[in-house]
Design an enzyme around this catalytic site. Sequence first.
Site, short mmCIF file in Angstrom:
data_model
loop_
_atom_site.label_atom_id
_atom_site.label_comp_id
_atom_site.label_asym_id
_atom_site.label_seq_id
_atom_site.Cartn_x
_atom_site.Cartn_y
_atom_site.Cartn_z
N ARG A 42 0.84 -1.18 0.00
CA ARG A 42 0.00 0.00 0.00
C ARG A 42 0.89 1.25 0.00
NH1 ARG A 42 -3.57 -2.41 -1.66
NH2 ARG A 42 -5.60 -2.84 -0.78
N GLU A 76 -3.65 7.39 -4.91
CA GLU A 76 -3.98 6.84 -6.24
C GLU A 76 -5.28 7.41 -6.78
OE1 GLU A 76 -3.93 2.58 -5.79
OE2 GLU A 76 -1.86 2.61 -5.06
N HIS A 126 -0.87 0.25 -10.11
CA HIS A 126 -1.56 -0.68 -9.19
C HIS A 126 -2.15 -1.86 -9.97
CE1 HIS A 126 -3.79 -1.04 -5.08
NE2 HIS A 126 -3.55 -2.23 -5.61
C1 8YV Z 1 -6.96 -4.60 -5.83
C2 8YV Z 1 -5.32 -4.91 -3.94
O1 8YV Z 1 -6.57 -3.94 -6.96
O2 8YV Z 1 -6.21 -6.91 -3.15
C3 8YV Z 1 -5.73 -5.84 -2.88
O3 8YV Z 1 -5.55 -5.48 -1.71
O4 8YV Z 1 -4.65 -3.97 -3.73
C4 8YV Z 1 -5.69 -5.18 -5.34
O5 8YV Z 1 -5.60 -6.53 -5.62
C5 8YV Z 1 -7.73 -3.59 -5.04
O6 8YV Z 1 -8.05 -3.99 -3.81
C6 8YV Z 1 -9.00 -3.21 -5.78
O7 8YV Z 1 -8.78 -2.18 -6.60
#
Ligand code: 8YV
Length: 330
Positions: A234, A263, A281
């Site tokens: 993150r 983001e 991402h």
């Molecule tokens: C996803 C992520 O893109 O699973 C996660 O925590 O960061 C990603 O796989 C996100 O959660 C949704 O946009």
Amino acid sequence: MSDLSSIAILVPGRLHPHAIERIEGRFKLIVIDRADPALVTEEMAGKVRGMAAMTEVDAAFIDAFPNLEIIANFGVGYDAVDAAHAVRRGVMVTNTPDVLTDEVADTAVGLLLNTVRELPRAEQWLREGRWVREGAYPFSRASLRGRTVGIFGMGRIGQAIAQRLAAFGLPISYHNRRPVENCPYAYFDTLQGLASAVDTLICVAPGGAATNRAINAEVLEALGPDGVFVNIGRGSTVDEEALVSALENGTILAAGLDVFANEPHVPDALLDLRNVSLLPHVGSASVATRKAMAELVTDNLIAWFAQAKAITPVPEAAHLEPRLPASDRL
Ligand code: 8YV
């Protein structure tokens, strides 16, 4: 198959079309533009019993629904959901672990290679005709050979990355809140200690208060002038200003980033740097993996309302029981 068609499930904002389709096929789907209590009508407030979300779900939004029982988060990271508040209110929270582990670990390794061997830049060189006009792309300053890797966040994805990089012949250490049982890699009880011991730091840590800006100027200083930093977790875990300075001043050598503090906005200072490799991402973003995540989001809702159990509850919600016993539910 249980008839769940009278149960209202709210989707605030965008969600994967496969999840929308499955919710619509089994439940009563309600969609609103964003997770904003101002968009919740009185009728909607009383009706909604479940939510599927890929957006921030804060305490005020949770409180807008007195009969809410479950929030199914799209993503393994659920820092965008106020899970502590949900649990206090007796609301189940689920996430999407496992189905994305290998995909994200693969992406992390790709991003690391892109960063040290400058592969996107080398491709750009070819595409711009510079190979023909100017000759070979300059040797990359860095190499993966001889590196020592530190992983911040030895959860499922951290372990999958470690396994891959061990197969690349690289020694691995890690920092986590506590040592992971049966984990063969060297444990450091501080992030600073880990950063001092390695030259390649990979952040897979979850977001949230405990990790907020944990990658700071001191940690980057400890990583040192050969240091490569990769973030697949993150953006909130990084002090981005400190990272930009460290990259500008040669405090560290290079960085590879898939995630950012705000983001989809990426600071110009990062875009201007040559020694960073940037991705929008995309850690889990393949057709197959995103579909599997969408499937798990909806499977959690179905299991909750049809069988009175969640498939993948987040740890802090794992103890929660449905409000009604399964036999009284339908
Ligand atoms: C996803 C992520 O893109 O699973 C996660 O925590 O960061 C990603 O796989 C996100 O959660 C949704 O946009």
